[in-house]
Each structure stands twice: as C-alpha cells, then as structure tokens.
Write an enzyme that holds these catalytic residues in place. Structure first.
Site, short mmCIF file in Angstrom:
data_model
loop_
_atom_site.label_atom_id
_atom_site.label_comp_id
_atom_site.label_asym_id
_atom_site.label_seq_id
_atom_site.Cartn_x
_atom_site.Cartn_y
_atom_site.Cartn_z
N ARG A 13 100.62 78.69 -7.48
CA ARG A 13 99.78 79.73 -8.09
C ARG A 13 100.65 80.82 -8.73
O ARG A 13 100.33 81.35 -9.80
CB ARG A 13 98.88 80.34 -7.00
CG ARG A 13 97.94 81.38 -7.55
CD ARG A 13 96.89 81.77 -6.52
NE ARG A 13 95.98 82.77 -7.03
CZ ARG A 13 95.73 83.92 -6.43
NH1 ARG A 13 96.31 84.23 -5.29
NH2 ARG A 13 94.87 84.77 -6.97
N HIS A 21 100.40 82.40 -12.54
CA HIS A 21 100.24 83.83 -12.84
C HIS A 21 101.42 84.37 -13.63
O HIS A 21 101.27 85.30 -14.41
CB HIS A 21 100.05 84.62 -11.53
CG HIS A 21 98.67 84.47 -10.96
ND1 HIS A 21 98.04 85.44 -10.23
CD2 HIS A 21 97.78 83.44 -11.04
CE1 HIS A 21 96.83 85.02 -9.87
NE2 HIS A 21 96.66 83.81 -10.35
N ASP A 22 102.59 83.80 -13.43
CA ASP A 22 103.74 84.23 -14.24
C ASP A 22 103.52 83.81 -15.69
O ASP A 22 103.61 84.63 -16.60
CB ASP A 22 105.04 83.62 -13.69
CG ASP A 22 106.26 84.19 -14.41
OD1 ASP A 22 106.21 85.38 -14.80
OD2 ASP A 22 107.26 83.46 -14.60
N ASN A 77 96.95 89.76 -8.13
CA ASN A 77 98.22 89.28 -7.57
C ASN A 77 98.45 89.72 -6.13
O ASN A 77 99.46 89.34 -5.52
CB ASN A 77 99.39 89.74 -8.45
CG ASN A 77 99.48 88.91 -9.72
OD1 ASN A 77 98.97 87.79 -9.75
ND2 ASN A 77 100.11 89.45 -10.74
N PRO A 126 92.30 84.75 -15.94
CA PRO A 126 90.87 84.44 -15.87
C PRO A 126 90.32 84.72 -14.47
O PRO A 126 90.91 84.27 -13.49
CB PRO A 126 90.81 82.95 -16.21
CG PRO A 126 92.18 82.43 -15.96
CD PRO A 126 93.14 83.56 -16.15
N HIS A 141 93.85 73.42 -7.63
CA HIS A 141 93.03 73.88 -6.50
C HIS A 141 92.78 72.78 -5.48
O HIS A 141 91.98 72.93 -4.59
CB HIS A 141 91.72 74.49 -7.02
CG HIS A 141 91.92 75.80 -7.73
ND1 HIS A 141 90.92 76.48 -8.36
CD2 HIS A 141 93.04 76.56 -7.90
CE1 HIS A 141 91.40 77.60 -8.89
NE2 HIS A 141 92.69 77.68 -8.64
N THR A 142 93.50 71.69 -5.61
CA THR A 142 93.58 70.70 -4.53
C THR A 142 94.40 71.28 -3.37
O THR A 142 94.37 70.77 -2.25
CB THR A 142 94.24 69.38 -5.02
OG1 THR A 142 94.38 68.50 -3.92
CG2 THR A 142 95.63 69.60 -5.61
N ASP A 202 89.89 73.09 -1.13
CA ASP A 202 89.60 71.66 -1.09
C ASP A 202 89.66 71.24 0.38
O ASP A 202 90.39 71.84 1.17
CB ASP A 202 90.70 70.94 -1.91
CG ASP A 202 90.56 69.42 -1.91
OD1 ASP A 202 89.52 68.91 -1.47
OD2 ASP A 202 91.52 68.76 -2.35
N THR A 221 91.06 68.84 1.67
CA THR A 221 92.40 68.35 2.01
C THR A 221 93.45 69.29 1.39
O THR A 221 94.24 68.89 0.54
CB THR A 221 92.61 66.91 1.48
OG1 THR A 221 92.27 66.90 0.09
CG2 THR A 221 91.72 65.91 2.20
N ASP A 279 96.04 65.85 -3.95
CA ASP A 279 95.32 64.60 -4.27
C ASP A 279 94.22 64.91 -5.28
O ASP A 279 94.16 66.03 -5.80
CB ASP A 279 94.75 63.98 -2.98
CG ASP A 279 93.84 64.94 -2.23
OD1 ASP A 279 93.32 65.89 -2.86
OD2 ASP A 279 93.62 64.75 -1.02
C1 HEM Z 1 91.31 77.98 -14.53
C2 HEM Z 1 91.41 79.22 -14.16
C3 HEM Z 1 91.75 79.64 -12.77
C4 HEM Z 1 91.09 80.57 -12.03
C5 HEM Z 1 89.89 81.37 -12.45
C6 HEM Z 1 91.76 80.63 -10.76
C7 HEM Z 1 91.41 81.47 -9.73
C8 HEM Z 1 91.90 81.39 -8.46
C9 HEM Z 1 91.44 82.20 -7.35
C10 HEM Z 1 90.37 83.27 -7.43
C11 HEM Z 1 92.12 81.81 -6.26
C12 HEM Z 1 91.96 82.37 -4.85
C13 HEM Z 1 92.70 83.66 -4.73
C14 HEM Z 1 92.23 84.44 -3.55
O1 HEM Z 1 91.06 84.80 -3.53
O2 HEM Z 1 93.01 84.65 -2.64
C15 HEM Z 1 93.04 80.78 -6.65
C16 HEM Z 1 93.89 80.14 -5.81
C17 HEM Z 1 94.83 79.22 -6.24
N1 HEM Z 1 95.10 78.88 -7.55
FE1 HEM Z 1 93.92 79.26 -9.13
N2 HEM Z 1 92.80 79.75 -10.74
C18 HEM Z 1 92.84 79.12 -11.95
C19 HEM Z 1 93.78 78.20 -12.36
C20 HEM Z 1 94.88 77.84 -11.63
C21 HEM Z 1 96.02 77.11 -12.13
C22 HEM Z 1 96.18 76.68 -13.59
C23 HEM Z 1 96.87 76.92 -11.11
C24 HEM Z 1 98.21 76.24 -11.09
C25 HEM Z 1 98.58 75.32 -11.93
C26 HEM Z 1 96.25 77.51 -9.93
C27 HEM Z 1 96.74 77.45 -8.66
C28 HEM Z 1 96.12 78.00 -7.55
C29 HEM Z 1 96.52 77.72 -6.18
C30 HEM Z 1 97.58 76.72 -5.75
C31 HEM Z 1 95.71 78.51 -5.37
C32 HEM Z 1 95.78 78.63 -3.84
C33 HEM Z 1 96.72 79.77 -3.50
C34 HEM Z 1 97.01 79.96 -2.03
O3 HEM Z 1 96.58 79.18 -1.19
O4 HEM Z 1 97.73 80.92 -1.71
N3 HEM Z 1 95.07 78.09 -10.30
N4 HEM Z 1 92.88 80.55 -8.00
#
Ligand code: HEM
Length: 318
Positions: free
Chosen positions: A65, A69-70, A94, A161, A191-192, A240, A242, A247
């Site tokens: 993640r 964000h970077d 962040n 976003p 988000h897997t 997810d 899992t 996956d």
């Molecule tokens: C399509 C637009 C996206 C939106 C709106 C979005 C939004 C979010 C939000 C709201 C969370 C939870 C944060 C929290 O409440 O603590 C999250 C978690 C996460 N996002 Fe996204 N995300 C997007 C795309 C991506 C992309 C492109 C990646 C990486 C390639 C990514 C990787 C992750 C990961 C791995 C988590 C889990 C983080 C953790 O467990 O600490 N996301 N995302």
C-alpha cells in the site's frame, strides 16, 4: 567557417554525448540500473523485507500500500517516506500506513554495502515486489533508477482516491497517472492482502441502511467485527478472507457482494469493469501476470531523474 581542430572536435563530440546521455537518462528506468554499482541491492532489500514479514504478518500489505500511495502523489519518488510537519505521511489517508521501519532497515543494509547509490524510491519499489512474492504472489523484475524527491506536502494526498469512490472517479484518478481501466481492476487486486479500518466503510453497514450492493450476511459479520466489543482488534477487518495470502479470492468475493470498500464492490457492479472482475476471479494465473505488469506501469509514474537525489536517510532530504 574554419575547420575545427581535431582536439576541439573531440571535446565537442564528448560534450554532445554527455548531454545526450543525461537527457536520455532523465527518469529512465532499467532492470540493470545498479548492476555495476550495487548488484546486491535486490537481495539486501529482499532479506530485510523477509525478516520483517516473518516477525509481523502485517508488513507485506503495508509495504504494498505504501508504494501505491508513493506513486500516486508526486510520482514514485519516495515522498511518502519523508518525516516532518505537513509531509504526506501526516495526512489522514496515510495515518494508517505502517512498516516505514522496514524501509529504514533495508536502506541501512544497502547503504552499508553501496553508499550513496540506491534511492529510497527504488528500495520501496523492490520492497513492494518482495511483499507480494513473500505472500505467494507473482514475481517481476523491478525497473530501477528513480531518484528521491525533496518535496512532500500533506495537502496533496487529497488526490488519493477515497474508499467511497465509484468506478467513474477511480477511472479518472488512474487515467490522470497514465493508467488504464485494466490497471485499475488488476491493481485493486492488491486488496487480496491486508486490512481496512472500519471508518473506511462504516457508511455501508449502518443498521437498517446497509448498502444494497453488499451481501446482507457479510454486512452483519462486518457490523459485529466493527462493534465496540471488538475495539481490541483496532477496529479493522480483513479486506479479503485470505488476507495474508496473495491470491484471486478478492475477485471471487466481489462477485458475491463481499467487497469491503465501495471502491472494491463497484468494480463488479459497473459494466465497464465487471467482466475483468469475472475473468480474474476465474483465472488466477492471468491475474498474477497482469498484476505484475501493472505494478511495473505504476512504478513508472512521475519518475524523477537528475532533478532528484539519492537520500541518505529515507526520512529526510539530504
Ligand atoms: C483503487 C483505488 C484504491 C482505493 C480507494 C484504496 C483504498 C484503500 C483503503 C481505504 C484501505 C484501508 C485503509 C484503512 O482504512 O486503514 C486500503 C488498504 C490497502 N490498500 Fe488500497 N486502495 C486502492 C488501491 C490500491 C492499490 C492500487 C494498491 C496497491 C497496488 C492498494 C493496496 C492496499 C493494501 C495492500 C491495503 C491493506 C493495507 C494494510 O493492511 O495495512 N490499494 N486501500
């Protein structure tokens, strides 16, 4: 016009080559960028990420993640890593990032082996790849040669976003960075892994007013997990079922109304993206190869060349 003496001609020619070279290198990435200056960079980063992930299973999701964000703010320039008042790190989207210490640890190892050579932005790109590999996902060759930015502004993170984005907004946000609808669907597959704070989707699970796009049993489950009784879990839920395994389950769940965020579920509900969700849900191998290719494309966003630096400490500008 007189003929140039041979020596001046050689000087002129060398200058021409140098200028050409530096222009060509501006922001140009390559797999072999550190082959002669720090051939062990990939391995050192991998070892640091592996060690951290073995101690804390939250680490891979966090690194993945962090890279997103970077790249989405000012390009993949390490600006998310900078400490200080009013930097990107201090902004609401962040505040739930973590694992910055893992980047510090990797950077320390790399600085020991090859001082002043490998940028923090490249270390983050490698760490994101390693995070995926260590979780059972695909492998890819990381292009390198990014320089670190010197500017990081909290306000600019408003460009990330938000979780309640629908597909139209998401497509726009990705297009602004040169990424396609396909990139949006496949990168959302990140988000897997990992968790979301309840606050990021609470408006979808209000009692008596559950988002109709969400499976009702799943909504009840999330309501339970987000209740005060479960505050000990930090009020987060898995994105997810899992969530420590990379996956294609994420896509399968979207087809059953089990996406946690609006931005996830709408990928299935919108006709422009639904078929891709179905496709990745059915073909894990295809998801893996497309995810790898798309991560490389995301890693190319706004890359800095000589207008950046190799920060010695990823938290501060040199
Ligand atoms: C399509 C637009 C996206 C939106 C709106 C979005 C939004 C979010 C939000 C709201 C969370 C939870 C944060 C929290 O409440 O603590 C999250 C978690 C996460 N996002 Fe996204 N995300 C997007 C795309 C991506 C992309 C492109 C990646 C990486 C390639 C990514 C990787 C992750 C990961 C791995 C988590 C889990 C983080 C953790 O467990 O600490 N996301 N995302």
């Amino acid at each position: 016009m007189g003929v140039l003496p041979a020596q001046s001609f050689v000087k002129f020619f060398v200058l021409f080559l140098l200028v050409g070279e530096s222009l060509a290198n501006k922001g140009k990435l390559s797999v072999s960028y550190y082959d002669s200056t720090c051939p062990q960079a990939d391995e050192l980063v991998y070892q640091a990420v592996r060690k951290a992930a073995m101690g804390d299973q939250k680490v891979p999701a966090r690194l993945l993640r962090m890279f997103f964000h970077d790249c989405f703010i000012r390009g993949c320039d390490g600006s998310v890593l900078l400490d200080g008042n009013g930097t990107e790190k201090t902004a609401p989207p962040n505040l739930s990032l973590g694992a910055f210490d893992v980047i510090d640890a990797a950077k320390a190892k790399v600085e020991d082996a090859c001082p002043r050579t490998v940028s923090c932005a490249d270390i983050l790109a490698m760490a994101a790849r390693d995070a995926v590999v260590l979780s059972g996902g695909p492998q890819w060759k990381v292009l390198k040669g990014r320089k670190d930015g010197r500017v990081s502004i909290a306000e600019e993170t408003k460009e990330l976003p938000p979780p309640n984005s629908t597909v139209t907004k998401l497509i726009q946000s990705f297009a602004k960075r040169g990424l396609s609808v396909g990139d949006l669907v496949v990168l959302s597959g990140a988000h897997t892994l990992g968790v979301s704070s309840c606050t990021s989707f609470s408006s979808r699970i209000n009692t008596g007013n559950v988002d109709p796009a969400m499976d009702s049993k799943f909504a009840t489950k999330l309501q339970g997990e987000c209740s005060m009784l479960n505050a000990a879990s930090g009020n987060t839920v898995f994105l997810d079922a899992t969530a420590v395994k990379f996956d294609n389950n994420y896509y399968k769940r979207l087809t059953r109304g089990k996406g946690v965020l609006t931005s996830d579920q709408d990928l299935y509900n919108d006709a422009r993206t639904r078929e891709l969700v179905n496709l990745y849900g059915r073909h894990k191998g295809l998801f893996f190869s497309e995810f790898a290719a798309s991560m490389v494309r995301m890693g190319n966003i706004g890359v800095k060349g000589e207008d950046g630096e190799v920060s010695l400490n990823c938290r501060v500008v040199n």
